[in-house]
Design an enzyme around this catalytic site. Structure first.
Site: not given
Length: 711
Positions: A206, A283, A328, A418
């Site tokens: 990110e 991502n 994402d 996760w």
């Protein structure tokens, strides 16, 4: 006479010692954390230990222990509990070897406990700068350690891989894993160790980084190999044939500036028989496919499962779950290796439920797709074509079509994140912490790459969340969590347990016909693995997100939950996580049959607002302040200034703190984990943000003073 007696005694002890086989001597006095390849490959022969992240190389998170079972699990009580240093997100899977537990908390602090009593043995703080949290998407979390030949390995949040002496926690060596120290590379995942090599990936997609996984010699820390997951500058020679292949799937050169992403920040698995290492890739950077690759190409190896040779890092095969990734939709989620019967034939499979909402079953020998089905509501693709292995896009989630904001399901938080799932070979089911989420996405008109590292650069306008509390309540109620018992052969749920909110914990399956899971609302729960019937529940004071583990010491079986609310969902989407109604509290909570220990009372939330000054900014200034807050501050303090409770809710700022607000923004609060924003925003914008916070505080006051019937 005394000397003769002593000699006879010494001789007798020596004779006894020589008569004892060497393995028995080792078993009687093992070296701390003395784990090697043989022990890991034969993990099922030591069910009392939990020696690697998923207990075994196949990452099934299934324990053969059955002393605690469906018939007696209701008798579980607290055996011991220990408080951790920082009340942020706790995501670690403990490692337990020969009666010692090794685990981590926020800021990558490593703890060693007596696994039977909880007695602290040692603690190692790697000294991660406390203001580094702003350089990661999702707080200063850590998912645990690895152990090998008497050493404990931890990936520090600031990018270091550290080896510790398992006897005392003292540092033996440390290496910087970052490709570029000037970029926001982090580590939140647990290392894995295969064939004497420590494997670690990084986070930071990110923030504009290039992804890779690196292998280091477990004894010396010397780098053995590095496999990049996205190509580098096309003007430079490609590192290997895999990168030459990947380069053909990228267009323009936007990814060179933006890094490309593809970070390997969590999941790995290993098959010793095939000698294949499997990594999950993240991502794109930025999310906006147009900025990154001119809106063209598959962009290998984003959102892919990649098989490598662990000795050399050589590419073997890949399967891409989301070609041209722009939502994402990472494929870093937990992977499980198992041998299951499909159409009358036993297949060596790899199973994954990544963010994109499809449950995949692959042939792990060659990457062939065997099946894929939705496990949560999905609108970006109708199905996965079994012939091509590619998703069939609907267009409904294509925010780059020039037709405004699009509702995307699942959201950027995914249908599964996760939190690890588990597989029970007896039931044949995968126990999956699923969630139903949605978000509105809209592209930026121009790429905005701000010059400070603690700002997320995703190429999208921050999703707007209404401020009306009733509307927010309705949206929050649509974000659901569930425990799915998923049949990977039938590709459907065998049973389901619904939760009032998303972001519930990882799962553990045991031979006692049990599935354990922590919940976002602060409970540890056990279900019957075959039916889903709830058999036991206990409060643990805070949200329990990590995967629980079970082990035994001297015949007594224990179950441990790492507890501590935090991470991306509670931080960013504070208004939607209020259903959890827990305060962050980081601790280890361990249960056993008949346990008599007690937990301290849970922390209580602050409810009284301080005196509020009047809002002086006009509507236009407040709108700018809202955009700045949601773009710069919401990653920790929550969208629309509504905190999920992990970090301070700024609506409760005291008058003194309001006076100090510019200094706090520019100076940061390193001792509290807040970075400095100096050089990123001007004084007028700081005041606009402050005025917006005041506006939201007044709105909260009005809500609190409203009659209950109108809330």
């Amino acid at each position: 006479m005394k000397n003769q007696s002593f000699r006879r005694l010494l001789g007798g002890l020596l004779a006894l010692a020589l008569a004892i086989p060497a393995p028995q001597l080792l078993a009687a006095a093992p070296k701390p954390a003395w784990v090697d390849a043989q022990r890991l490959q034969q993990a099922d022969q030591e069910p009392g230990n939990w020696m690697s992240h998923g207990r075994s190389y196949g990452e099934q998170r299934y324990s053969p222990l059955a002393r605690i079972n469906a018939g007696n699990v209701a008798k579980l009580g607290v055996a011991w509990t220990r408080k951790l240093d920082w009340d942020f997100g706790v995501e670690a899977t403990p490692i337990v070897v020969d009666g010692v537990m090794y685990t981590t908390g926020p800021y990558s602090i490593v703890y060693a406990f007596d696994a039977a009593t909880g007695k602290p043995l040692w603690r190692h703080d790697p000294g991660v700068p406390r203001d580094k949290g702003g350089e990661g998407c999702c707080s200063v979390v850590n998912r645990g350690v690895a152990v090998w030949e008497g050493k404990v390995y931890v990936g520090a949040f600031d990018g270091r891989l550290i080896a510790l002496d398992a006897r005392n926690g003292k540092r033996l060596w440390s290496v910087d894993t970052r490709l570029d120290p000037d970029k926001s590379y982090t580590i939140t995942g647990a290392p894995r160790i295969v064939k004497g090599k420590v494997l670690i990936g990084n986070g930071g997609a990110e923030f504009g980084v290039r992804g890779y996984v690196t292998a280091y010699d477990a004894r010396s820390g010397k780098q053995a190999w590095r496999f990049f997951t996205v190509p580098g500058d096309p003007a430079q020679p490609a590192e290997n044939e895999a990168m030459r292949m990947a380069l053909k799937t990228w267009h323009g050169n936007g990814w060179v500036k933006w890094g490309g992403g593809g970070t390997v920040w969590d999941s790995m698995a290993y098959d010793p028989e095939l000698d294949l290492l499997y990594i999950g890739v993240g991502n794109g950077s930025p999310f906006n496919y147009q900025f990154r690759s001119d809106g063209k190409g598959d962009n290998l190896f984003l959102s892919s499962i990649v098989a490598l040779r662990p000795e050399t890092g050589e590419y073997v095969w890949h399967y891409q779950t989301t070609p041209g990734e722009m939502w994402d939709y990472t494929a870093t989620q937990h992977m499980i290796l198992a041998d299951i019967r499909i159409d009358g034939q036993v297949r060596k499979v790899l199973m994954q439920a990544p963010k994109n909402g499809f449950f995949y079953v692959l042939d792990r020998t060659n990457g062939q797709l065997l099946s894929a089905e939705k496990f949560v509501p999905v609108n970006w693709a109708s199905h996965i074509d079994l012939q091509t292995g590619r998703p069939v896009l609907t267009g409904a989630a294509n925010y780059l079509d020039g037709k405004g904001m699009k509702l995307v399901m699942p959201s950027f938080l995914g249908g599964h994140n996760w939190q690890p799932m588990s597989y029970h070979p007896g039931t044949g089911l995968v126990y999956l912490p699923a969630q139903e989420t949605a978000a509105g996405l809209e592209p930026q008109k121009e790429p905005l790459f701000m010059p400070i590292r603690n700002v997320v650069n995703i190429g999208l306008d921050v999703p707007s969340l209404p401020e009306d509390p009733q509307v927010v309540k309705q949206i929050a109620q649509s974000w659901k969590g569930a425990l799915l018992a998923w049949d990977p052969v039938k590709q459907q749920a065998a049973w389901r347990v619904d939760y009032p909110t998303a972001w519930n914990g990882g799962t553990l399956a045991t031979a006692g016909n049990l599935v354990f899971q922590g919940t976002a609302d602060g409970r540890a729960v056990a279900y019957a693995a075959d039916s889903g019937k709830e058999l036991w529940s206990s409060p643990v004071n805070s949200g329990a997100m990590a995967g629980p583990v079970t082990y035994s010491v001297k015949g007594e079986q224990y179950v441990t939950f790492m507890v501590g609310w935090g991470g991306s969902f509670p931080n960013i989407t504070g208004p939607l996580s209020l259903g959890a109604r827990v305060k962050p509290e980081a601790r280890v909570v361990t249960f056993k049959l008949g346990g008599q220990a007690t937990l301290p009372p849970a922390r209580q939330a602050v409810v009284a607002l301080p005196p509020l000054e009047a809002v002086k900014a006009d509507a236009g200034q407040l709108q700018i302040g809202r955009s700045l807050f949601n773009g710069l501050c919401a990653n920790c303090h929550g969208l629309n200034a509504i905190s999920g409770g992990v970090v301070p809710d700024l609506r409760y700022l005291s008058p003194d703190k309001h006076k100090l607000f510019p200094g706090i923004v520019y100076g940061g609060r390193a001792n509290r984990g807040m970075p400095s924003f100096a050089g990123g925003i001007g004084q007028e914008d700081v005041e606009r943000i402050r005025q917006y916070i005041l506006l939201r505080a007044h709105a909260l006051k009005a809500e609190q003073e409203a009659p209950l019937s109108s809330r």
